[in-house]
Design a protein around this motif. Structure first.
Motif, PDB file in Angstrom:
ATOM      1  N   TRP A  29      33.515  44.493  55.680  1.00  0.00           N
ATOM      2  CA  TRP A  29      33.519  45.071  57.022  1.00  0.00           C
ATOM      3  C   TRP A  29      32.251  45.904  57.176  1.00  0.00           C
ATOM      4  O   TRP A  29      31.762  46.504  56.211  1.00  0.00           O
ATOM      5  CB  TRP A  29      34.743  45.953  57.241  1.00  0.00           C
ATOM      6  CG  TRP A  29      36.044  45.312  56.876  1.00  0.00           C
ATOM      7  CD1 TRP A  29      37.026  45.820  56.078  1.00  0.00           C
ATOM      8  CD2 TRP A  29      36.530  44.024  57.304  1.00  0.00           C
ATOM      9  NE1 TRP A  29      38.081  44.948  55.968  1.00  0.00           N
ATOM     10  CE2 TRP A  29      37.797  43.838  56.711  1.00  0.00           C
ATOM     11  CE3 TRP A  29      36.006  43.013  58.114  1.00  0.00           C
ATOM     12  CZ2 TRP A  29      38.553  42.684  56.926  1.00  0.00           C
ATOM     13  CZ3 TRP A  29      36.751  41.868  58.311  1.00  0.00           C
ATOM     14  CH2 TRP A  29      38.008  41.713  57.728  1.00  0.00           C
ATOM     15  N   ILE A  46      36.085  44.704  65.291  1.00  0.00           N
ATOM     16  CA  ILE A  46      35.928  44.490  63.852  1.00  0.00           C
ATOM     17  C   ILE A  46      34.768  43.533  63.626  1.00  0.00           C
ATOM     18  O   ILE A  46      34.755  42.423  64.170  1.00  0.00           O
ATOM     19  CB  ILE A  46      37.204  43.895  63.218  1.00  0.00           C
ATOM     20  CG1 ILE A  46      38.442  44.676  63.649  1.00  0.00           C
ATOM     21  CG2 ILE A  46      37.063  43.862  61.700  1.00  0.00           C
ATOM     22  CD1 ILE A  46      38.474  46.100  63.214  1.00  0.00           C
ATOM     23  N   CYS A  48      32.303  41.662  60.618  1.00  0.00           N
ATOM     24  CA  CYS A  48      32.287  41.273  59.211  1.00  0.00           C
ATOM     25  C   CYS A  48      30.903  40.735  58.858  1.00  0.00           C
ATOM     26  O   CYS A  48      30.307  39.983  59.635  1.00  0.00           O
ATOM     27  CB  CYS A  48      33.353  40.198  58.978  1.00  0.00           C
ATOM     28  SG  CYS A  48      33.409  39.520  57.307  1.00  0.00           S
TER      29      CYS A  48
END
Length: 387
Positions: A29, A46, A48
């Protein structure tokens, strides 16, 4: 070792499935989710990072039954569609060349190399999905602790790579920063402020509108003004006008960037149109800005009449900018004028300008009397017909 605390998002089952699909060691992350979690703030998006190239990311996700969208595949970004919120997966990158507006990148397998191309230290933190361990290559954890917004490496070099980082600095400083701000960052923003002239208007608008709803917005704008930044992106701004933020709170209105932008501009719809065009605002935003800019001091004298003529949104905008109360509008919906033109024709008035004139006259008196019932409207029409 610093680790991310368990939160609602770090324990999501759909994220564990995604990490498993990419394979051990191939996902961390990064960015806002890590930063905001460490600061104890809500997490919205979020992101990544992965050493896998986009086609491999797509293939592995497909094999695991995870749908993806190639949202920015040329720059290494693939979006994984997840039930509880989509995830942007971006291949590690390094800059090959930059010109202040866009960058040419190459894929990388080096985490620190990827971190080095980011803007601020607090945005260059990575976290292992399994252990929660935070990887910090440029002192971001210390800056999180002191709430310091600091460019990675040389501030001037970071800004020369992407001139928009000047505005991003002020947005992040307003949201996360402590006082006094980082001296090197401030000096670099002041020196390179003129470079913002080369940035697309859409990108300027995107950052400006976010700054306008940031905490302590006026303090941030005052600093931008003192450093010559505001004059480059919004020379029409006048910071000496009414405190729109104060009146939003008193009028129980949620922060709105277009309202706040209108509050910085003079009461001139043509200037508002010019600004909206330059910033490439949407048609809806342009209309709202123009209507707010057409304000008159008299608007504050009759809030309900104002709302009837222009709608609640415009009325609330104008009242907040004028520094006037909207208490008369709370929980109130503008009624519909009950008189129809056909009714006037039935009373013997020939269809045309006379009907329109009577409609306008009766409506004006109806508004002035506080929107009385239908019986009173009929009486007003009778009075006008007798003249």
């Amino acid at each position: 070792m610093t680790t991310l605390p368990d939160t609602e998002w770090t324990t999501r089952a759909d994220l564990r499935e995604l990490v498993a699909a990419l394979g051990e060691g191939n996902a961390r992350w990064v960015g806002g989710a890590v930063r905001d979690t460490l600061l104890g703030q809500p997490v919205k998006d979020i992101d990544c990072a992965t050493p896998l190239e986009p086609r491999e990311v797509i293939a592995r996700c497909k094999a695991a039954g995870i749908r993806t969208v190639p949202t920015g595949i040329d720059h290494g970004t693939v979006t994984a569609l997840r039930d509880e919120g989509n995830v942007e997966i971006t291949t590690l990158r390094r800059d090959v060349s930059t010109d202040g507006r866009r960058a040419t990148v190459a894929f990388s397998e080096n985490w620190k190399e990827d971190a080095a191309r980011r803007d601020f230290t607090i945005n260059a933190l990575y976290a292992d999905p399994a252990s929660g361990e935070v990887y910090d290559y440029f002192g971001g954890l210390d800056d999180i602790a002191t709430r310091t917004v600091r460019f990675i490496g040389d501030a001037r070099e970071r800004i020369r790579e992407d001139h928009l980082r000047i505005l991003r600095y002020f947005r992040f400083q307003a949201r996360f920063g402590s006082e006094p701000p980082d001296a090197e960052a401030i000096a670099a923003c002041e020196e390179l402020a003129p470079t913002l002239k080369g940035i697309s208007r859409e990108r300027i608008a995107m950052e400006l509108l976010q700054i306008l709803v940031a905490p302590d917005e006026m303090d941030t704008l005052a600093r931008m003004d003192a450093l010559g930044v505001l004059d480059v992106i919004l020379p029409e701004a006048d910071l000496a006008q009414a405190d729109v933020v104060k009146w939003e709170r008193q009028n129980e209105l949620r922060p709105e960037p277009i309202r706040r932008l209108a509050g910085l501009l003079p009461p001139d719809p043509e200037i508002a149109s010019k600004v909206a065009g330059r910033l490439r605002l949407s048609n809806a935003q342009k209309k709202r800005l123009r209507l707010a800019a057409a304000r008159e001091p008299e608007d504050a004298e009759d809030p309900r009449g104002l709302a009837f003529r222009y709608g609640l949104e415009t009325a609330n905008d104008r009242l907040a900018i004028l520094g006037a109360s909207n208490v008369e509008l709370r929980g109130w919906e503008p009624p519909q004028f009950p008189l129809k033109g056909g009714e006037i024709v039935k009373r013997g008035v020939k269809a045309g300008p006379d009907v329109a004139r009577l409609m306008q006259t009766v409506e004006k008196r109806w508004i002035a009397e506080g929107f009385p019932d239908r019986e009173r409207v009929d009486a007003l029409l009778d009075e006008e017909l007798e003249k």
